[in-house]
Design a protein around this motif. Structure first.
Motif, PDB file in Angstrom:
ATOM      1  N   CYS A  56       0.827  -1.220   0.000  1.00 17.37           N
ATOM      2  CA  CYS A  56       0.000   0.000   0.000  1.00 17.37           C
ATOM      3  C   CYS A  56       0.851   1.256   0.000  1.00 17.37           C
ATOM      4  N   GLN A  59      -0.223   5.055  -0.586  1.00 15.59           N
ATOM      5  CA  GLN A  59      -1.678   5.222  -0.714  1.00 15.59           C
ATOM      6  C   GLN A  59      -2.170   6.158   0.380  1.00 15.59           C
ATOM      7  N   ARG A  62      -5.558   4.227   2.635  1.00 14.96           N
ATOM      8  CA  ARG A  62      -5.363   2.786   2.751  1.00 14.96           C
ATOM      9  C   ARG A  62      -6.407   2.118   3.635  1.00 14.96           C
ATOM     10  N   ASN A  65      -9.279   0.420   1.717  1.00 11.09           N
ATOM     11  CA  ASN A  65      -9.084  -0.707   0.792  1.00 11.09           C
ATOM     12  C   ASN A  65     -10.033  -1.855   1.068  1.00 11.09           C
TER      13      ASN A  65
END
Ligand SMILES: [Zn+2]
Length: 303
Positions: A56, A59, A62, A65
Motif C-alpha cells: 500500500c 496510498q 489505505r 481498501n
C-alpha cells in the motif's frame, strides 16, 4: 533484525563488521496515524522505511481498501461505493485496480499451494462490454466438491439474434474467440488438475475434443443442459443438477457482481476491468469456501 535495503539490497551481516543499515528515526504516517520506522543505508546512502516495502506504499486512503473490496463483492456499483464511502470515483477506481491486481496474484498462489484437484466442473456465462452489441463469454473452472475457483477466461463472441445485424453494422465483424480462450485456460490450469481427473461439463459439441487434447488421461463426463428453475435465473436448474457446483458459482457471481446482474444499469466498459473484478470475486469466494470447509471439518472431528 533490520530489513535489507530496497535500493541496493545490502543487509546487516549478523556475525561481525560495520552495520550497513542504521535506524534513522521515525515518522507518523498521515493516512492512518501509524508510527513508521525509518532506516538509512550506508552502502548507497539512501533512506527507506518499513512503509517502502508495503503493497500500500504511498496510498492516501489505505484504510478504505478493505471496505471497497467488501462493497465490490456485495454487488455494489462503482458510483454506489463512491457515494456511500464518501470517496471520489477516481479513488474507488484506483483502489479497485490495486485490489484486482493483487487478487489475480493471490488466486494463482492460492491454487498453487493447495493439492491438485481430482474432480472439476466448467461452464460458460455471457455478459458484454459497453453495450449488448459487444457480448463476452466468461469461462469458469471450479473444483467440484469445494466449489473452489481454479481459473477463468474472458473471450469475445459475436452478437446473436436481433442484435447481430446492428452489431455488424456498428462495430464490424466480431469473431467467436471462445475456443481459443478454452485452450488457453485449460493449458494454464494443467498444474492445478490431476492427470486422471474427472472433468464435467454440459454437452457442447466442441468440449470433448478440447478436453482430450488438453487432458489426455482425464475422464470427461457431459450432462444434458437442464431447464432453468425460474425465468431470468438461468444458472440454477430445476431438480437435481449434476453440474450444481459450477452453476452455483456462476449464480453467485451474477448476484454478487453488479456488472453481471441481469437487467442492471451497470456494465463493464472494458474487458480488462471485468477480469480484475472476477479475480476479486474469485479470491473472496475461495477464502469463504475454505473457511466453510474448515468449519465442517472441525465439526466432524468433535462430533
Ligand atoms: Zn542501499
Amino acid at each position: 533484525m533490520h530489513p535489507s535495503c530496497p535500493h541496493c539490497s545490502s543487509r546487516n551481516d549478523s556475525t561481525s563488521g560495520p552495520r550497513k543499515i542504521l535506524r534513522d528515526g521515525y515518522f507518523r504516517r498521515r493516512s492512518d496515524g501509524r508510527v513508521i520506522q525509518r532506516f538509512h543505508c550506508r552502502s548507497c546512502e539512501r533512506g527507506f522505511s518499513h512503509a517502502t516495502l508495503s503493497l500500500c506504499y504511498r496510498q492516501k486512503k489505505r484504510t478504505m481498501n478493505h471496505r471497497v473490496e467488501k462493497a465490490y463483492i456485495e454487488g455494489c456499483s462503482l458510483r454506489g461505493i463512491a457515494r456511500t464511502l464518501g470517496l471520489s470515483r477516481t479513488t474507488v477506481v484506483r483502489k479497485f485496480v490495486f485490489l484486482g491486481v493483487n487478487a489475480e496474484r493471490e488466486l494463482e498462489e492460492m491454487n498453487q499451494n493447495l493439492p491438485k484437484v481430482a474432480q472439476v466442473q466448467f461452464d460458460e456465462q455471457e455478459t458484454a462490454e459497453s453495450t449488448k452489441l459487444k457480448p463476452l463469454s466468461i469461462l469458469m473452472v471450479a473444483e467440484k466438491h469445494s466449489h473452489r475457483i481454479l481459473g477463468f477466461e474472458i473471450s469475445e463472441i459475436p452478437a446473436s439474434g436481433r442484435n447481430a445485424e446492428k452489431s455488424l453494422k456498428k462495430y464490424g465483424r466480431r469473431l467467436d474467440r471462445r475456443a481459443a480462450g478454452r485452450r488457453k485456460l485449460f493449458s494454464q490450469l494443467k498444474s492445478f488438475i490431476e492427470e486422471r481427473a474427472v472433468i464435467e461439463s454440459d454437452d457442447h459439441p466442441h468440449y470433448p475434443s478440447e478436453i482430450t487434447s488438453a487432458f489426455p488421461q482425464a475422464t470427461h463426463r457431459t450432462h444434458k443442459a437442464r431447464p432453468a428453475r425460474d425465468h431470468g435465473f438461468d444458472e440454477l436448474k430445476k431438480g437435481k443438477d449434476p453440474l450444481f457446483s459450477i452453476n452455483h458459482v456462476l449464480a453467485k457471481q451474477r448476484a454478487r457482481m453488479s456488472r453481471l446482474a441481469r437487467k442492471s444499469w451497470c456494465i463493464s466498459k472494458r474487458k480488462e476491468r471485468l477480469r480484475l473484478h472476477l479475480a476479486i470475486f474469485a479470491v473472496n469466494h475461495n477464502r469463504a469456501r475454505a473457511r466453510l470447509e474448515k468449519h465442517v471439518e472441525s465439526k466432524r472431528g468433535s462430533g
